[in-house]
Design a protein around this motif. Sequence first.
Motif, PDB file in Angstrom:
ATOM      1  N   PHE A 193       0.830  -1.196   0.000  1.00  0.00           N
ATOM      2  CA  PHE A 193       0.000   0.000   0.000  1.00  0.00           C
ATOM      3  C   PHE A 193       0.867   1.250   0.000  1.00  0.00           C
ATOM      4  O   PHE A 193       0.567   2.236  -0.679  1.00  0.00           O
ATOM      5  N   ASP A 194       1.958   1.226   0.751  1.00  0.00           N
ATOM      6  CA  ASP A 194       2.878   2.357   0.776  1.00  0.00           C
ATOM      7  C   ASP A 194       3.416   2.665  -0.613  1.00  0.00           C
ATOM      8  O   ASP A 194       3.680   3.823  -0.952  1.00  0.00           O
ATOM      9  N   SER A 195       3.579   1.624  -1.447  1.00  0.00           N
ATOM     10  CA  SER A 195       4.099   1.831  -2.802  1.00  0.00           C
ATOM     11  C   SER A 195       3.110   2.598  -3.669  1.00  0.00           C
ATOM     12  O   SER A 195       3.497   3.229  -4.666  1.00  0.00           O
ATOM     13  N   LEU A 196       1.813   2.563  -3.306  1.00  0.00           N
ATOM     14  CA  LEU A 196       0.811   3.284  -4.087  1.00  0.00           C
ATOM     15  C   LEU A 196       1.071   4.784  -4.088  1.00  0.00           C
ATOM     16  O   LEU A 196       0.738   5.484  -5.042  1.00  0.00           O
ATOM     17  N   LYS A 197       1.675   5.281  -2.999  1.00  0.00           N
ATOM     18  CA  LYS A 197       1.975   6.717  -2.919  1.00  0.00           C
ATOM     19  C   LYS A 197       2.930   7.126  -4.043  1.00  0.00           C
ATOM     20  O   LYS A 197       2.779   8.202  -4.631  1.00  0.00           O
ATOM     21  N   TYR A 198       3.889   6.262  -4.339  1.00  0.00           N
ATOM     22  CA  TYR A 198       4.848   6.565  -5.404  1.00  0.00           C
ATOM     23  C   TYR A 198       4.201   6.461  -6.773  1.00  0.00           C
ATOM     24  O   TYR A 198       4.491   7.261  -7.674  1.00  0.00           O
ATOM     25  N   ASP A 199       3.304   5.489  -6.933  1.00  0.00           N
ATOM     26  CA  ASP A 199       2.582   5.382  -8.199  1.00  0.00           C
ATOM     27  C   ASP A 199       1.712   6.614  -8.428  1.00  0.00           C
ATOM     28  O   ASP A 199       1.668   7.161  -9.532  1.00  0.00           O
ATOM     29  N   LEU A 200       1.027   7.046  -7.377  1.00  0.00           N
ATOM     30  CA  LEU A 200       0.162   8.221  -7.479  1.00  0.00           C
ATOM     31  C   LEU A 200       0.975   9.465  -7.818  1.00  0.00           C
ATOM     32  O   LEU A 200       0.572  10.273  -8.666  1.00  0.00           O
ATOM     33  N   LYS A 201       2.119   9.603  -7.185  1.00  0.00           N
ATOM     34  CA  LYS A 201       2.988  10.754  -7.455  1.00  0.00           C
ATOM     35  C   LYS A 201       3.459  10.742  -8.906  1.00  0.00           C
ATOM     36  O   LYS A 201       3.468  11.776  -9.585  1.00  0.00           O
ATOM     37  N   LYS A 202       3.813   9.555  -9.394  1.00  0.00           N
ATOM     38  CA  LYS A 202       4.278   9.418 -10.779  1.00  0.00           C
ATOM     39  C   LYS A 202       3.171   9.802 -11.753  1.00  0.00           C
ATOM     40  O   LYS A 202       3.414  10.524 -12.737  1.00  0.00           O
ATOM     41  N   ILE A 203       1.951   9.357 -11.472  1.00  0.00           N
ATOM     42  CA  ILE A 203       0.813   9.672 -12.340  1.00  0.00           C
ATOM     43  C   ILE A 203       0.509  11.166 -12.304  1.00  0.00           C
ATOM     44  O   ILE A 203       0.248  11.783 -13.341  1.00  0.00           O
ATOM     45  N   GLU A 204       0.559  11.750 -11.117  1.00  0.00           N
ATOM     46  CA  GLU A 204       0.286  13.183 -10.989  1.00  0.00           C
ATOM     47  C   GLU A 204       1.313  14.017 -11.742  1.00  0.00           C
ATOM     48  O   GLU A 204       0.979  15.078 -12.300  1.00  0.00           O
ATOM     49  N   GLU A 205       2.546  13.557 -11.779  1.00  0.00           N
ATOM     50  CA  GLU A 205       3.580  14.279 -12.537  1.00  0.00           C
ATOM     51  C   GLU A 205       3.276  14.252 -14.029  1.00  0.00           C
ATOM     52  O   GLU A 205       3.483  15.246 -14.735  1.00  0.00           O
ATOM     53  N   VAL A 206       2.771  13.107 -14.513  1.00  0.00           N
ATOM     54  CA  VAL A 206       2.395  13.011 -15.928  1.00  0.00           C
ATOM     55  C   VAL A 206       1.219  13.936 -16.218  1.00  0.00           C
ATOM     56  O   VAL A 206       1.213  14.660 -17.225  1.00  0.00           O
ATOM     57  N   VAL A 207       0.222  13.916 -15.333  1.00  0.00           N
ATOM     58  CA  VAL A 207      -0.946  14.780 -15.512  1.00  0.00           C
ATOM     59  C   VAL A 207      -0.534  16.251 -15.503  1.00  0.00           C
ATOM     60  O   VAL A 207      -1.009  17.047 -16.322  1.00  0.00           O
ATOM     61  N   TYR A 208       0.355  16.617 -14.605  1.00  0.00           N
ATOM     62  CA  TYR A 208       0.830  17.999 -14.526  1.00  0.00           C
ATOM     63  C   TYR A 208       1.515  18.410 -15.828  1.00  0.00           C
ATOM     64  O   TYR A 208       1.281  19.505 -16.348  1.00  0.00           O
ATOM     65  N   ASP A 209       2.349  17.507 -16.356  1.00  0.00           N
ATOM     66  CA  ASP A 209       3.068  17.807 -17.591  1.00  0.00           C
ATOM     67  C   ASP A 209       2.099  17.956 -18.762  1.00  0.00           C
ATOM     68  O   ASP A 209       2.234  18.885 -19.578  1.00  0.00           O
ATOM     69  N   VAL A 210       1.115  17.059 -18.834  1.00  0.00           N
ATOM     70  CA  VAL A 210       0.114  17.135 -19.899  1.00  0.00           C
ATOM     71  C   VAL A 210      -0.689  18.428 -19.790  1.00  0.00           C
ATOM     72  O   VAL A 210      -0.962  19.102 -20.791  1.00  0.00           O
ATOM     73  N   SER A 211      -1.041  18.807 -18.552  1.00  0.00           N
ATOM     74  CA  SER A 211      -1.819  20.028 -18.335  1.00  0.00           C
ATOM     75  C   SER A 211      -1.002  21.266 -18.668  1.00  0.00           C
ATOM     76  O   SER A 211      -1.503  22.212 -19.287  1.00  0.00           O
ATOM     77  N   LEU A 212       0.266  21.240 -18.246  1.00  0.00           N
ATOM     78  CA  LEU A 212       1.139  22.391 -18.475  1.00  0.00           C
ATOM     79  C   LEU A 212       1.337  22.639 -19.965  1.00  0.00           C
ATOM     80  O   LEU A 212       1.354  23.789 -20.425  1.00  0.00           O
ATOM     81  N   ARG A 213       1.452  21.564 -20.704  1.00  0.00           N
ATOM     82  CA  ARG A 213       1.669  21.682 -22.146  1.00  0.00           C
ATOM     83  C   ARG A 213       0.366  21.831 -22.921  1.00  0.00           C
ATOM     84  O   ARG A 213       0.383  21.930 -24.149  1.00  0.00           O
ATOM     85  N   LYS A 214      -0.770  21.786 -22.179  1.00  0.00           N
ATOM     86  CA  LYS A 214      -2.099  21.932 -22.781  1.00  0.00           C
ATOM     87  C   LYS A 214      -2.328  20.918 -23.898  1.00  0.00           C
ATOM     88  O   LYS A 214      -2.820  21.239 -24.983  1.00  0.00           O
ATOM     89  N   LEU A 215      -1.949  19.662 -23.594  1.00  0.00           N
ATOM     90  CA  LEU A 215      -2.079  18.590 -24.580  1.00  0.00           C
ATOM     91  C   LEU A 215      -3.450  17.924 -24.533  1.00  0.00           C
ATOM     92  O   LEU A 215      -3.885  17.335 -25.518  1.00  0.00           O
ATOM     93  N   ALA A 216      -4.102  17.985 -23.373  1.00  0.00           N
ATOM     94  CA  ALA A 216      -5.415  17.349 -23.226  1.00  0.00           C
ATOM     95  C   ALA A 216      -6.501  18.416 -23.323  1.00  0.00           C
ATOM     96  O   ALA A 216      -6.252  19.604 -23.064  1.00  0.00           O
ATOM     97  N   PRO A 217      -7.726  18.018 -23.678  1.00  0.00           N
ATOM     98  CA  PRO A 217      -8.837  18.975 -23.727  1.00  0.00           C
ATOM     99  C   PRO A 217      -9.020  19.646 -22.369  1.00  0.00           C
ATOM    100  O   PRO A 217      -8.864  19.006 -21.324  1.00  0.00           O
ATOM    101  N   GLU A 218      -9.333  20.937 -22.378  1.00  0.00           N
ATOM    102  CA  GLU A 218      -9.449  21.693 -21.123  1.00  0.00           C
ATOM    103  C   GLU A 218     -10.482  21.102 -20.177  1.00  0.00           C
ATOM    104  O   GLU A 218     -10.299  21.075 -18.977  1.00  0.00           O
TER     105      GLU A 218
END
Length: 227
Positions: A193-218
């Motif tokens: 379960f503790d490892s899920l925190k790292y998976d979540l962080k990794k996913i959030e970093e991808v989402v942040y990058d996609v949002s920052l670059r405005k690659l996904a629909p608003e």
Amino acid sequence: MDPSDLEQLNVLLDGDSELREKIRDQVTEFDKKARTMVGLLNRIHVTPSDAMPALLDSVRPALLSCRDVAEGLADLIPPNQFWRWKDMWSNSLRTAVFAAVLVEYLTSRTLASLSQVSDQLGLKEEWKDRIQLAVEDYLHGIISVVNELSRLAVNAVTLGNFEEPLKISTFVKDVFVGFSMLNLKNDSLRRRFDSLKYDLKKIEEVVYDVSLRKLAPEGAVATNTSS
């Protein structure tokens, strides 16, 4: 010791050994099916979104064929001996849970319940004293799905699917909240379960990058941010 007692003990030991070998044969078959499913599901990382349904359809026959193994084990295990033998097939069962939950998520974007997965694998209620889907095995399977989705979030972007990380993020956050509310006394489960925190962080970093670059629909970004 009395010779007759020794003879009786030898009969019991031989019976256990024979049963163990028969169970091992079924588990070997289970392992083969599990490896087949994992091999097929590994392709999600290189499969475009429009081809995903066909890939998932190719996994379902192997998933449903696990019912034959479940029935074979149920026929072998003596009544009320589930906990004695379950460790022999728990790894294979967790892999089957992983496959069932991942296929369901990629199909409907929902989390398959313990009862739904049990039904899919053909684990009947009347067999529960011989073979069943233990809560721990179900939760281990879900954690493995989250591990896999953290990889998919990255690889989907590579394939040009910029909405996938947002969908994954919403799902994983919901799973994480659910796990946070569980009283996890199993040491192995708690560590995973503790490892899920790292998976979540990794996913959030991808989402942040996609949002920052405005690659996904608003709209998709806004929905994920507010979830």
